[in-house]
Design an enzyme around this catalytic site. Structure first.
Site, short mmCIF file in Angstrom:
data_model
loop_
_atom_site.label_atom_id
_atom_site.label_comp_id
_atom_site.label_asym_id
_atom_site.label_seq_id
_atom_site.Cartn_x
_atom_site.Cartn_y
_atom_site.Cartn_z
N GLU A 116 10.35 -89.54 25.36
CA GLU A 116 11.11 -89.96 24.18
C GLU A 116 10.35 -91.05 23.46
O GLU A 116 9.34 -91.56 23.96
CB GLU A 116 12.51 -90.43 24.58
CG GLU A 116 13.38 -89.29 25.13
CD GLU A 116 14.79 -89.74 25.48
OE1 GLU A 116 15.55 -90.07 24.57
OE2 GLU A 116 15.12 -89.77 26.66
N HIS A 157 20.67 -94.80 16.14
CA HIS A 157 19.86 -93.65 16.57
C HIS A 157 19.40 -92.93 15.32
O HIS A 157 20.20 -92.67 14.42
CB HIS A 157 20.70 -92.72 17.45
CG HIS A 157 19.85 -91.77 18.24
ND1 HIS A 157 19.16 -90.75 17.64
CD2 HIS A 157 19.58 -91.70 19.56
CE1 HIS A 157 18.49 -90.08 18.58
NE2 HIS A 157 18.73 -90.64 19.75
N ARG A 181 12.64 -96.35 18.16
CA ARG A 181 13.81 -96.04 17.33
C ARG A 181 14.00 -96.90 16.11
O ARG A 181 14.42 -96.43 15.07
CB ARG A 181 15.05 -96.21 18.17
CG ARG A 181 15.47 -94.92 18.71
CD ARG A 181 16.67 -95.06 19.52
NE ARG A 181 16.53 -94.00 20.50
CZ ARG A 181 17.31 -93.85 21.51
NH1 ARG A 181 18.29 -94.68 21.70
NH2 ARG A 181 17.12 -92.85 22.33
N HIS A 205 24.41 -96.54 17.53
CA HIS A 205 24.28 -95.83 18.80
C HIS A 205 24.42 -96.74 20.01
O HIS A 205 25.05 -96.39 21.00
CB HIS A 205 22.90 -95.16 18.81
CG HIS A 205 22.61 -94.35 20.02
ND1 HIS A 205 23.34 -93.23 20.36
CD2 HIS A 205 21.65 -94.48 20.99
CE1 HIS A 205 22.83 -92.72 21.48
NE2 HIS A 205 21.83 -93.46 21.88
N GLU A 251 26.34 -101.45 29.22
CA GLU A 251 26.10 -101.73 27.80
C GLU A 251 26.79 -103.00 27.31
O GLU A 251 26.34 -103.62 26.34
CB GLU A 251 26.54 -100.51 26.96
CG GLU A 251 26.07 -100.61 25.53
CD GLU A 251 26.17 -99.32 24.76
OE1 GLU A 251 26.26 -98.24 25.38
OE2 GLU A 251 26.16 -99.39 23.52
N ARG A 278 16.09 -101.50 22.23
CA ARG A 278 16.08 -100.81 23.53
C ARG A 278 15.14 -99.61 23.52
O ARG A 278 15.17 -98.79 22.59
CB ARG A 278 17.49 -100.34 23.87
CG ARG A 278 17.57 -99.53 25.15
CD ARG A 278 18.98 -99.09 25.40
NE ARG A 278 19.43 -98.17 24.39
CZ ARG A 278 19.57 -96.86 24.59
NH1 ARG A 278 19.31 -96.32 25.75
NH2 ARG A 278 20.01 -96.09 23.61
P1 FAD Z 1 30.51 -96.57 29.25
O1 FAD Z 1 29.89 -95.40 29.86
O2 FAD Z 1 30.76 -96.54 27.80
O3 FAD Z 1 31.87 -96.87 29.99
C1 FAD Z 1 32.76 -97.86 29.51
C2 FAD Z 1 34.09 -97.66 30.17
O4 FAD Z 1 34.95 -98.76 29.90
C3 FAD Z 1 34.85 -96.44 29.70
O5 FAD Z 1 35.42 -95.85 30.83
C4 FAD Z 1 35.94 -97.02 28.79
O6 FAD Z 1 37.07 -96.22 28.67
C5 FAD Z 1 36.23 -98.30 29.52
N1 FAD Z 1 36.85 -99.37 28.72
C6 FAD Z 1 36.38 -99.93 27.59
N2 FAD Z 1 37.21 -100.91 27.17
C7 FAD Z 1 38.23 -100.96 28.07
C8 FAD Z 1 39.41 -101.74 28.19
N3 FAD Z 1 39.73 -102.68 27.30
N4 FAD Z 1 40.24 -101.51 29.23
C9 FAD Z 1 39.97 -100.55 30.14
N5 FAD Z 1 38.86 -99.77 30.07
C10 FAD Z 1 38.01 -99.98 29.06
N6 FAD Z 1 21.35 -94.00 27.46
C11 FAD Z 1 20.33 -93.58 28.23
O7 FAD Z 1 19.78 -94.35 29.03
N7 FAD Z 1 19.89 -92.29 28.13
C12 FAD Z 1 20.44 -91.39 27.28
O8 FAD Z 1 20.04 -90.24 27.24
C13 FAD Z 1 21.51 -91.82 26.45
N8 FAD Z 1 22.07 -90.97 25.56
C14 FAD Z 1 23.18 -91.38 24.87
C15 FAD Z 1 23.84 -90.48 24.04
C16 FAD Z 1 25.01 -90.83 23.39
C17 FAD Z 1 25.70 -89.84 22.50
C18 FAD Z 1 25.51 -92.14 23.56
C19 FAD Z 1 26.78 -92.56 22.88
C20 FAD Z 1 24.85 -93.06 24.35
C21 FAD Z 1 23.68 -92.69 25.01
N9 FAD Z 1 23.00 -93.58 25.84
C22 FAD Z 1 21.95 -93.15 26.59
C23 FAD Z 1 23.54 -94.91 26.09
C24 FAD Z 1 24.29 -94.89 27.43
O9 FAD Z 1 25.01 -93.68 27.52
C25 FAD Z 1 25.25 -96.04 27.55
O10 FAD Z 1 24.62 -97.24 27.22
C26 FAD Z 1 25.76 -96.14 28.98
O11 FAD Z 1 26.29 -94.90 29.38
C27 FAD Z 1 26.82 -97.20 29.06
O12 FAD Z 1 27.41 -97.15 30.32
P2 FAD Z 1 28.55 -98.18 30.67
O13 FAD Z 1 29.04 -97.81 32.02
O14 FAD Z 1 28.08 -99.54 30.43
O15 FAD Z 1 29.68 -97.92 29.56
C1 SIN Z 2 18.80 -89.55 23.18
O1 SIN Z 2 18.97 -88.63 23.96
O2 SIN Z 2 18.14 -89.48 22.15
C2 SIN Z 2 19.47 -90.84 23.49
C3 SIN Z 2 18.70 -91.55 24.50
C4 SIN Z 2 19.13 -92.96 24.58
O3 SIN Z 2 19.96 -93.42 23.79
O4 SIN Z 2 18.61 -93.66 25.46
#
Ligand code: FAD
Ligand code: SIN
Length: 522
Positions: free
Chosen positions: A113, A241, A288, A349, A373, A384
């Site tokens: 990527e 993104h 990006r 994103h 995140e 990032r």
């Molecule tokens: P999340 O997975 O967002 O989980 C947050 C959780 O907290 C959820 O369950 C939510 O419901 C809960 N929550 C939030 N607020 C509250 C509240 N007040 N009370 C109770 N629960 C709450 N990153 C990569 O490294 N590779 C990729 O290929 C990639 N592709 C992506 C594609 C897309 C479309 C998106 C949107 C993001 C992508 N990212 C990618 C980024 C990555 O997915 C996220 O940064 C990562 O998954 C975040 O994980 P997390 O556990 O911190 O948060």
């Molecule tokens: C993507 O698949 O382009 C998203 C990857 C990322 O956000 O890290």
């Protein structure tokens, strides 16, 4: 009623779930999550998880790629920690049951990527996050010490403030005793007391009008910690993104993974001409921030609404094998990627900034950790590197778990915590006020605090947001608490923090690009 639990985890994405599995043998665990248990940014991750996997690659190369993408503002120690420990953590994900695609010879099929000098992204077709979430949840559901409370919304963390003590941003000794949790099915607010609280609430995409994030991404954890006087940093670094599908009316926006460009797809303007050579020698695979800004510039100078991603020259079989989800989505919209180019546009994103944590994931509030995140570890700096966030989440979940387990036996539950005070908040919510204010916040942020910024735009955004802030605080004081009202309050807080940090940074660097400032030189 007050409940007591050793580990209270807020959020069920990769950060919350992997932390839960690490601590669950050492104490009781609640995972509180505001929607269905799998709903998260994690579930929609497409490209994959970056890790050094073969001899041609090296830890040092991945570190350098991360530092370069970060525009000189990464915390190098955090980068070294994540990259060095990352491969082991990814191995653990595999042992837990996550399936990543392999080639015919049995080796992992590693994708490339933007900003990566090597192929190093492990993936499961174009639905990597869905697969990781599935694997983690399967394990979590089986663990006897873990209770998942879905449709439970965390309103605020509990600190000395709730015991009547004054807590300010200068207070050095703020402690977290748990959180007030709204059961969104019964509308009852529960007091959950914990020894250790883990914030794993993910991103804040919905502070902008267009985002790839699902609707849960409203920055709740960051806003909760900020209100509790914890430190938050680097909020000006908002990652757009470059390639979300241009499909007006679709919210959130559907992502077209960067891995497609790694597979050979090329960005073009509406007249079919390539343009990335004008901006960076890495062309469509530049980091990006550069690609998103290049697209933004083309759209503004040409007066067009989108650019194209040209996949027509790519091997059909290979494309469909690697990106079945994207292929299906495009076909549904009448865009056969082998006949027509895919219309794309940048969308919010990822939030690089967040709750300031140390190398063990500890926030500046005692007994409160943050991972994923919503946290700012220093890994990303000003921008990032693609696919580093899933990796960061598992590495820091592991570290935070180790510290949590080591300190648990020295901690006790706080006595005398009052239940939620609902006095004076009898009014029913007025949805029209909430939805309209949310739209206004999103418009302000998209129009004035987007990919390209200026002092004048930021000042205007600040002034406009202040009006909405005052209106909403007044509403909040009088209205029965609901999830929507709290989310709006949090989005306003996130908008404020992004603007405030953007105003404070007097340079152009990474994702923070100011028209009148010189670019940051390392
Ligand atoms: P999340 O997975 O967002 O989980 C947050 C959780 O907290 C959820 O369950 C939510 O419901 C809960 N929550 C939030 N607020 C509250 C509240 N007040 N009370 C109770 N629960 C709450 N990153 C990569 O490294 N590779 C990729 O290929 C990639 N592709 C992506 C594609 C897309 C479309 C998106 C949107 C993001 C992508 N990212 C990618 C980024 C990555 O997915 C996220 O940064 C990562 O998954 C975040 O994980 P997390 O556990 O911190 O948060
Ligand atoms: C993507 O698949 O382009 C998203 C990857 C990322 O956000 O890290």
């Amino acid at each position: 009623m007050q409940q007591k639990v050793d580990f209270l985890i807020i959020g069920s994405g990769i950060a919350g779930l992997s932390y839960a599995l690490k601590v669950a043998d050492h104490g009781s665990v609640f995972i509180v999550t505001k929607s269905n248990e799998d709903e998260s940014n994690t579930k929609y991750a497409q490209g994959g998880i970056a890790a050094v996997w073969h001899d041609k690659d090296s830890i040092e190369k991945h570190i350098q790629d991360t530092l370069i993408a970060g525009g000189g503002l990464c915390d190098e120690e955090a980068v070294r920690v994540v990259v060095t420990e990352g491969t082991e953590r990814v191995r653990e994900l595999i042992e837990l049951g996550a399936n990543f695609d392999k080639k015919k010879d049995g080796d992992y099929d590693l994708a490339k990527e933007g900003g990566h000098s090597e192929h190093r992204i492990l993936h499961h077709k174009d639905i990597t996050g869905y697969e990781i979430e599935r694997a983690l949840l399967t394990r979590v559901r089986k663990h006897k010490n873990i209770t998942i409370l879905d449709h439970h919304y965390s309103i605020d963390i509990i600190t000395q403030h709730h015991l009547g003590e004054e807590v300010t941003s200068q207070s050095k000794d703020v402690k977290c005793f748990g959180a007030y949790i709204l059961d969104t099915k019964t509308q009852k607010i529960e007091t959950v007391l914990s020894k250790i609280t883990m914030m794993a609430t993910g991103g804040a995409g919905h502070v902008y009008a267009t985002t790839t994030n699902p609707v849960i991404a409203t920055g709740d954890g960051i806003a909760m910690v900020y209100r509790a006087k914890g430190r938050v940093k680097d909020m000006e670094f908002v990652q757009f993104h470059p390639t979300s599908l241009y499909n007006p009316g679709e919210h959130p926006s559907f992502l077209i993974t960067e891995a497609i460009r790694g597979f050979g797809a090329v960005l073009k303007t509406l007249d079919g001409k390539e343009f990335m050579h004008k901006y960076d020698e890495r062309l469509s695979l530049a980091p990006r921030d550069i690609v998103a800004r290049a697209i933004d510039n083309e759209l503004k100078t040409r007066g067009e609404d989108f650019v194209y991603l040209d996949c027509r020259h790519i091997d059909r079989k290979g494309f469909i094998e690697h990106f079945p989800n994207i292929y299906e989505k495009c076909m549904k919209l009448g865009v056969d990627p082998f006949i027509k180019m895919i219309p794309v546009v940048p969308a919010m994103h990822y939030l690089c900034g967040g709750i300031q944590v140390n190398k063990e994931g500890q926030s500046t509030i005692h007994n409160l950790f943050a991972v994923g995140e919503c946290a700012c570890t220093g890994l990303h700096g000003a921008n990032r590197l693609a696919s580093n966030s899933l990796l960061e989440a598992v590495v820091f979940a592991h570290r935070a778990a180790k510290t949590g387990i080591d300190t648990l036996s020295s901690l006790t539950f706080q006595e005398g915590i009052p239940n939620w005070d609902a006095e004076g908040t009898e009014n029913a919510e007025e949805m029209i006020l909430i939805t309209q204010s949310q739209r206004e916040v999103q418009q302000i942020m998209s129009n004035y605090v987007g990919i390209v910024r200026s002092e004048l735009r930021l000042k205007r955004a600040f002034d406009r947001l202040e009006i909405i802030y005052k209106e909403n605080e007044a509403l909040y004081e009088q209205t029965t608490v609901t999830q929507k009202l709290c989310e709006l309050r949090n989005l306003i807080c996130i908008g404020y923090l992004i603007i405030k940090h953007a105003i404070q940074r007097k340079e152009s660097v990474g994702l923070h690009y100011m028209v009148h400032y010189k670019e940051h030189v390392k």
